[in-house]
Design a protein around this motif. Structure first.
Motif, PDB file in Angstrom:
ATOM      1  N   VAL A  62       0.848  -1.195   0.000  1.00 32.36           N
ATOM      2  CA  VAL A  62       0.000   0.000   0.000  1.00 32.36           C
ATOM      3  C   VAL A  62       0.887   1.249   0.000  1.00 32.36           C
ATOM      4  CG1 VAL A  62      -1.812   1.281   1.202  1.00 32.36           C
ATOM      5  CG2 VAL A  62      -1.770  -1.210   1.342  1.00 32.36           C
ATOM      6  N   PRO A  63       0.779   2.054  -1.059  1.00 32.19           N
ATOM      7  CA  PRO A  63       1.573   3.285  -1.055  1.00 32.19           C
ATOM      8  C   PRO A  63       0.816   4.422  -0.366  1.00 32.19           C
ATOM      9  CG  PRO A  63       0.542   2.964  -3.203  1.00 32.19           C
ATOM     10  CD  PRO A  63       0.030   1.876  -2.316  1.00 32.19           C
ATOM     11  N   LEU A  64       1.547   5.239   0.377  1.00 29.65           N
ATOM     12  CA  LEU A  64       0.969   6.517   0.805  1.00 29.65           C
ATOM     13  C   LEU A  64       2.047   7.573   0.732  1.00 29.65           C
ATOM     14  CD1 LEU A  64       1.711   7.605   3.856  1.00 29.65           C
ATOM     15  CD2 LEU A  64       0.053   5.967   4.582  1.00 29.65           C
ATOM     16  N   PHE A  65       1.629   8.820   0.737  1.00 29.85           N
ATOM     17  CA  PHE A  65       2.563   9.923   0.537  1.00 29.85           C
ATOM     18  C   PHE A  65       2.462  10.880   1.717  1.00 29.85           C
ATOM     19  CE2 PHE A  65       1.274   8.135  -3.419  1.00 29.85           C
ATOM     20  CZ  PHE A  65       2.430   8.098  -4.192  1.00 29.85           C
ATOM     21  N   ILE A  66       3.621  11.174   2.313  1.00 33.48           N
ATOM     22  CA  ILE A  66       3.611  12.158   3.408  1.00 33.48           C
ATOM     23  C   ILE A  66       3.964  13.507   2.808  1.00 33.48           C
ATOM     24  CG2 ILE A  66       4.639  12.823   5.616  1.00 33.48           C
ATOM     25  CD1 ILE A  66       5.011   9.893   6.231  1.00 33.48           C
ATOM     26  N   ARG A  67       3.153  14.475   3.111  1.00 38.02           N
ATOM     27  CA  ARG A  67       3.348  15.808   2.540  1.00 38.02           C
ATOM     28  C   ARG A  67       4.581  16.475   3.127  1.00 38.02           C
ATOM     29  NH1 ARG A  67      -1.985  18.979   3.452  1.00 38.02           N
ATOM     30  NH2 ARG A  67      -0.890  20.505   2.158  1.00 38.02           N
ATOM     31  N   LYS A  68       5.143  17.390   2.354  1.00 36.26           N
ATOM     32  CA  LYS A  68       6.333  18.134   2.791  1.00 36.26           C
ATOM     33  C   LYS A  68       6.010  18.900   4.079  1.00 36.26           C
ATOM     34  CE  LYS A  68      10.304  20.296   1.903  1.00 36.26           C
ATOM     35  NZ  LYS A  68      11.582  19.676   1.847  1.00 36.26           N
ATOM     36  N   ASN A  69       6.916  18.850   5.011  1.00 38.90           N
ATOM     37  CA  ASN A  69       6.779  19.528   6.304  1.00 38.90           C
ATOM     38  C   ASN A  69       5.608  19.003   7.142  1.00 38.90           C
ATOM     39  OD1 ASN A  69       9.003  21.052   5.616  1.00 38.90           O
ATOM     40  ND2 ASN A  69       7.759  22.707   4.748  1.00 38.90           N
ATOM     41  N   LYS A  70       5.371  17.725   6.982  1.00 37.11           N
ATOM     42  CA  LYS A  70       4.321  17.089   7.785  1.00 37.11           C
ATOM     43  C   LYS A  70       4.900  15.829   8.411  1.00 37.11           C
ATOM     44  CE  LYS A  70       0.976  19.813   6.383  1.00 37.11           C
ATOM     45  NZ  LYS A  70       0.421  20.813   7.271  1.00 37.11           N
ATOM     46  N   LEU A  71       4.205  15.355   9.427  1.00 37.67           N
ATOM     47  CA  LEU A  71       4.658  14.108  10.048  1.00 37.67           C
ATOM     48  C   LEU A  71       3.486  13.161  10.231  1.00 37.67           C
ATOM     49  CD1 LEU A  71       3.773  13.922  13.297  1.00 37.67           C
ATOM     50  CD2 LEU A  71       5.566  15.616  13.530  1.00 37.67           C
ATOM     51  N   LEU A  72       3.811  11.898  10.277  1.00 37.99           N
ATOM     52  CA  LEU A  72       2.794  10.862  10.465  1.00 37.99           C
ATOM     53  C   LEU A  72       3.158  10.033  11.693  1.00 37.99           C
ATOM     54  CD1 LEU A  72       0.327   9.237   9.347  1.00 37.99           C
ATOM     55  CD2 LEU A  72       1.977   7.854   8.082  1.00 37.99           C
ATOM     56  N   PRO A  73       2.299  10.058  12.734  1.00 35.85           N
ATOM     57  CA  PRO A  73       2.565   9.210  13.889  1.00 35.85           C
ATOM     58  C   PRO A  73       1.970   7.816  13.673  1.00 35.85           C
ATOM     59  CG  PRO A  73       0.750  10.726  14.359  1.00 35.85           C
ATOM     60  CD  PRO A  73       1.104  10.900  12.922  1.00 35.85           C
ATOM     61  N   LEU A  74       2.705   6.804  14.005  1.00 35.51           N
ATOM     62  CA  LEU A  74       2.217   5.423  13.862  1.00 35.51           C
ATOM     63  C   LEU A  74       2.373   4.707  15.193  1.00 35.51           C
ATOM     64  CD1 LEU A  74       4.031   4.322  10.568  1.00 35.51           C
ATOM     65  CD2 LEU A  74       1.607   4.862  10.807  1.00 35.51           C
ATOM     66  N   CYS A  75       1.378   3.918  15.571  1.00 34.47           N
ATOM     67  CA  CYS A  75       1.569   3.120  16.784  1.00 34.47           C
ATOM     68  C   CYS A  75       1.874   1.684  16.366  1.00 34.47           C
ATOM     69  CB  CYS A  75       0.336   3.182  17.689  1.00 34.47           C
ATOM     70  SG  CYS A  75      -1.086   2.311  17.050  1.00 34.47           S
ATOM     71  N   ARG A  76       2.222   0.869  17.342  1.00 32.12           N
ATOM     72  CA  ARG A  76       2.484  -0.524  16.995  1.00 32.12           C
ATOM     73  C   ARG A  76       1.163  -1.199  16.644  1.00 32.12           C
ATOM     74  NH1 ARG A  76       5.656  -2.762  21.450  1.00 32.12           N
ATOM     75  NH2 ARG A  76       3.672  -3.675  22.052  1.00 32.12           N
ATOM     76  N   THR A  77       1.192  -2.084  15.684  1.00 32.85           N
ATOM     77  CA  THR A  77      -0.081  -2.709  15.299  1.00 32.85           C
ATOM     78  C   THR A  77      -0.588  -3.605  16.430  1.00 32.85           C
ATOM     79  OG1 THR A  77      -1.216  -3.831  13.498  1.00 32.85           O
ATOM     80  CG2 THR A  77       0.916  -4.753  14.155  1.00 32.85           C
ATOM     81  N   SER A  78      -1.880  -3.937  16.386  1.00 31.43           N
ATOM     82  CA  SER A  78      -2.448  -4.753  17.473  1.00 31.43           C
ATOM     83  C   SER A  78      -3.513  -5.676  16.897  1.00 31.43           C
ATOM     84  CB  SER A  78      -3.062  -3.837  18.527  1.00 31.43           C
ATOM     85  OG  SER A  78      -4.017  -2.992  17.927  1.00 31.43           O
ATOM     86  N   HIS A  79      -4.042  -6.562  17.728  1.00 31.20           N
ATOM     87  CA  HIS A  79      -5.052  -7.509  17.247  1.00 31.20           C
ATOM     88  C   HIS A  79      -6.441  -6.905  17.206  1.00 31.20           C
ATOM     89  CE1 HIS A  79      -1.858 -10.350  18.641  1.00 31.20           C
ATOM     90  NE2 HIS A  79      -2.000 -10.598  17.364  1.00 31.20           N
ATOM     91  N   ASN A  80      -6.635  -5.877  18.020  1.00 30.05           N
ATOM     92  CA  ASN A  80      -7.911  -5.165  18.010  1.00 30.05           C
ATOM     93  C   ASN A  80      -7.704  -3.835  18.729  1.00 30.05           C
ATOM     94  OD1 ASN A  80      -8.141  -5.646  20.860  1.00 30.05           O
ATOM     95  ND2 ASN A  80      -8.864  -7.707  20.369  1.00 30.05           N
ATOM     96  N   THR A  81      -8.725  -2.995  18.728  1.00 29.70           N
ATOM     97  CA  THR A  81      -8.517  -1.653  19.306  1.00 29.70           C
ATOM     98  C   THR A  81      -8.373  -1.714  20.836  1.00 29.70           C
ATOM     99  OG1 THR A  81     -10.894  -1.299  19.277  1.00 29.70           O
ATOM    100  CG2 THR A  81      -9.636  -0.349  17.454  1.00 29.70           C
ATOM    101  N   ASP A  82      -8.950  -2.742  21.477  1.00 28.61           N
ATOM    102  CA  ASP A  82      -8.771  -2.880  22.940  1.00 28.61           C
ATOM    103  C   ASP A  82      -7.286  -2.969  23.285  1.00 28.61           C
ATOM    104  OD1 ASP A  82     -11.474  -3.030  23.315  1.00 28.61           O
ATOM    105  OD2 ASP A  82     -11.549  -5.222  23.441  1.00 28.61           O
ATOM    106  N   GLU A  83      -6.547  -3.634  22.402  1.00 27.97           N
ATOM    107  CA  GLU A  83      -5.132  -3.885  22.694  1.00 27.97           C
ATOM    108  C   GLU A  83      -4.206  -2.800  22.152  1.00 27.97           C
ATOM    109  OE1 GLU A  83      -3.928  -7.769  21.381  1.00 27.97           O
ATOM    110  OE2 GLU A  83      -5.484  -8.742  22.568  1.00 27.97           O
ATOM    111  N   MET A  84      -4.796  -1.774  21.575  1.00 26.76           N
ATOM    112  CA  MET A  84      -3.965  -0.731  20.962  1.00 26.76           C
ATOM    113  C   MET A  84      -3.179   0.010  22.040  1.00 26.76           C
ATOM    114  SD  MET A  84      -5.696   1.413  17.936  1.00 26.76           S
ATOM    115  CE  MET A  84      -6.040   2.873  18.858  1.00 26.76           C
ATOM    116  N   ASP A  85      -1.897   0.155  21.824  1.00 28.27           N
ATOM    117  CA  ASP A  85      -1.048   0.845  22.805  1.00 28.27           C
ATOM    118  C   ASP A  85      -0.661   2.203  22.223  1.00 28.27           C
ATOM    119  OD1 ASP A  85       0.873   1.807  24.471  1.00 28.27           O
ATOM    120  OD2 ASP A  85       2.213   0.075  24.321  1.00 28.27           O
ATOM    121  N   THR A  86      -1.212   3.250  22.813  1.00 33.06           N
ATOM    122  CA  THR A  86      -0.908   4.584  22.271  1.00 33.06           C
ATOM    123  C   THR A  86      -0.006   5.372  23.222  1.00 33.06           C
ATOM    124  OG1 THR A  86      -2.918   5.494  23.192  1.00 33.06           O
ATOM    125  CG2 THR A  86      -3.028   4.722  20.915  1.00 33.06           C
TER     126      THR A  86
END
Ligand code: GLC
Length: 687
Positions: A604-628
């Motif tokens: 899957v391609p995506l493009f980050i715009r100039k002078n912008k940032l993208l925060p990513l968390c670690r993937t998880s099995h479901n949103t209950d387990e999401m660690d932010t």
């Protein structure tokens, strides 16, 4: 600047919440022609004007060149010639030398001929003489849309778990089948947050019942699934089964809460349960009554619903069947007249959703009797309203997932939408892509299509590519029809690619949810055409299959079979990130201009715009387990930048709490750029 012009005596649609005074001036921009007591508006377009809007409609982002009929329609066969889909969203915005928007606030049918009959002429034809026109002037199409969105009020806000991956299919027949779906996702390591209950969970397709045979202890089953991290989301249909002794039917009859025929009897149509009555959602009492019924399922632990068949869809009526029968009887082989054969065929295939049937029943709008076709587009919207208002009473502090098939502007405040029955066709993936910004323009932010396609048989490649787009849509649900090829990911071959693609979604959820929430709160869009941001770039104006998703990224989904990539237009320098999974990626800085970007079926391609940032968390099995608590940041900058991440508990409604806004910054620290945040930054990938 919004001006309001009232024609005749319009029916209240509940679309607008910020009052606008009626203008005393003659209407601007539009010329009027009166024909048979009705008004047709004309607007002369320039050659390169773009016309945005119409929400859930056919065609591209630019609506020019076709006729659209705003009339909520059960249309699973969404081919290019179709003028009406499930929703009715009467906003058009012209972008060019003159920027102006028209919102036709009308309860019934409206036809938009946007340069079909005559290339530079737009005709707007309300099907009645009672409606309101809002004329919106602004600096740009985007500015007009922002003003419009403010006028129609804040969009519905979904719980965060509804950003997880969701699995649905019409024909999960019992508890064990659902357990198996959950287990197979787990075994394959495919994240999952929800499984949908289609009509099969009910007892005889009766709303608010659960089959005891197939779900012997429903509350216990809901709890068991929650413990597995799964939310069950049941369907609710508009039609109520005609069956003596069935509570909903008995109450509806007793308290006169169903739509009626001219002779005062309850209107009957054939839908899934056979004969049904339609609750009169145009009536406040009926709305409150029907809405209160959701409680029985909420009491079982249910936290989300999808409202269906609420155009309302009708398979047949007695009148229709009798007419067809008479025609069949009068059809004589010996007549030897093929033209009559085609009439016969049309009579039979035209039994469903007949205009004549929509003209044969009535609503009691709190004392005022109105024929259904006059308020047709409000029916599904008021079913959503019934549920939304009831949830507000039952659980004022909790968000409940709700989305609907039929909709009209106003219902965006109570629920989201899914785009109804599509097919496993590449063209429907493309339609899904092009429709998202238009849905956002009309206030539908929590939305999405049946990923993989509802009808027909899905292929592995189509599903992978569709998911490659679906990982960005708030509603990310794989749904399919009974009788089609099973299209749960584990039924489409090796599961690794599916696991990888869906795992990208789970890394992106904090960003997507943040951008979604900010868009809801600021009456903004999550999916934006490039033209809305790169206003002086004439080529960006023409791009329909790439879009901005929130403030940091642009997407360019692949929607062709056998593609190894696609051409992408970059309106500025950007950082290409090709995800193979949430953790495996390749990067490339790309200059403004046209590029061919390769991305295999499982990338899957995506493009980050100039002078912008993208925060990513670690993937998880479901949103209950999401660690932010921990984030990785990918940034494309050589200057100081900041990003505000919105986060909350995902379920309560304290949206404006200052603690919900977390800052991520890239800052010059003694000559070196570094990341600063209250969150732990586990990795900074700086380009
Ligand atoms: C309608 C819905 C579809 C559902 C089916 C059976 O066609 O659009 O999503 O699966 O009814 O309930």
């Amino acid at each position: 600047m919004i001006k309001k012009f009232v024609y005749g005596n319009p029916i209240e649609t509940n679309a607008v919440v910020v009052p606008v005074e009626v203008s005393g001036d003659p209407i601007q921009y539009l010329s009027e022609i009166e024909m048979n007591g009705k008004i047709i508006f004309n607007y002369e377009m320039e050659n390169d004007d773009i016309v945005y809007g119409l929400g859930e409609a056919n065609g591209g982002l630019n609506k020019r060149g076709a006729v659209y009929r705003s009339f909520c329609t059960d249309e699973p066969n969404q081919t290019e010639d179709k003028a009406s889909f499930y929703g009715a969203h009467n906003l058009v915005v012209i972008s060019g030398m003159i920027n102006v928007g028209f919102f036709i606030d009308c309860a019934g049918e409206v036809t938009f001929d946007i340069g079909y009959t005559s290339y530079n002429m737009m005709n707007i034809e309300p099907g009645t003489s009672d409606f309101t026109v809002y004329v919106i002037e602004g600096r740009s199409a985007y500015d007009i849309i922002r003003q419009f969105r403010e006028m129609i009020g804040r969009s519905y806000i979904a719980p965060e778990w509804a950003f997880g991956y969701q699995q649905s299919r019409w024909s999960y027949m019992n508890e064990d089948e659902i357990r198996e779906v959950v287990k197979k996702h787990k075994d394959a390591g495919i994240p999952l947050d929800a499984v949908y209950l289609d009509i099969d969970y009910m007892d005889g397709y009766k709303d608010f019942t659960v089959s005891e045979e197939r779900f012997p202890d429903f509350p216990a089953f809901v709890k068991e699934m929650r413990e597995e991290g799964i939310h069950l989301v049941p369907i609710i249909d508009a039609g109520v089964k005609v069956e003596p002794g069935y509570e909903l039917y008995e109450e509806g009859r007793q308290y006169q809460l169903f739509c009626k025929k001219a002779d005062g009897t309850d209107f009957v149509a054939g839908v899934w349960p056979g004969k049904t009555h339609f609750p009169d959602f145009m009536n406040t009492g009926a709305r409150m009554w029907f809405g209160s019924k959701y409680k029985s399922l909420i009491d079982c632990g249910i936290e989300g619903f999808w409202n269906d068949m609420n155009e309302p869809a009708m398979f047949y009526t007695e009148d229709g069947v009798n007419e067809a029968k008479a025609y069949v009887q009068s059809f004589d082989f010996e007549t030897n007249d093929p033209s009559r054969f085609f009439e016969l065929k049309d009579k039979l295939t035209g039994l469903s959703n007949r205009r004549k049937d929509y003209e044969s029943f009535f609503h009691n709008m709190d004392g005022k009797i109105v024929r259904h076709d006059q308020v047709h587009n409000l029916y599904g919207a008021n079913m959503t309203r019934a549920a939304g208002e009831a949830f507000e009473q039952m659980a004022p502090d909790k968000r409940i997932l709700l989305f609907s098939r039929a909709s009209s502007i106003g219902s965006h405040r109570y629920g989201g939408l899914w785009t109804g029955d599509n097919q496993s066709w590449w063209s429907h993936l493309k339609l899904n892509i092009k429709m998202m910004p238009s849905l956002n323009m009309c206030g539908y932010l929590y939305s999405g299509a049946d990923l993989g396609g509802f009808g027909c048989n899905c292929t592995r490649e189509l599903m992978l590519r569709w998911l490659g787009f679906g990982i960005f849509t708030p509603l990310m649900r794989n749904h399919s029809a009974i009788g089609t090829r099973r299209q749960e990911c584990y039924n489409l071959g090796d599961t690794e690619d599916f696991r990888s693609i869906i795992s990208i979604r789970y890394s992106l959820i904090p960003y997507l949810y943040s951008e979604y929430m900010k868009a809801c709160m600021k009456n903004d869009m999550l999916f934006k055409p490039l033209a809305f941001e790169y206003t002086s770039d004439n080529f960006a104006r023409t791009v329909e299959d790439q879009m901005l998703v929130g403030e940091s990224i642009m997407i360019a989904p692949i929607y062709e079979p056998n593609a190894i990539g696609r051409y992408v237009y970059l309106p500025e320098d950007m950082l290409l990130v090709v995800f193979k999974s949430s953790a495996v990626r390749r990067y490339q800085i790309m200059r403004k201009g046209m590029h061919y970007v390769t991305a295999a079926m499982n990338e899957v391609p995506l493009f980050i715009r100039k002078n912008k940032l993208l925060p990513l968390c670690r993937t998880s099995h479901n949103t209950d387990e999401m660690d932010t608590s921990m984030f990785e940041i990918i940034a494309y900058t050589d200057v100081n930048i900041e990003y505000t991440l919105y986060e909350d508990d995902g379920i309560s409604k304290d949206y404006n709490n200052p603690e919900n806004f977390v800052s991520f910054a890239i800052k010059d620290m003694d000559g070196v750029l570094g990341a600063v945040s209250n969150k732990t930054i586990v990795k900074l990938s700086l380009f």
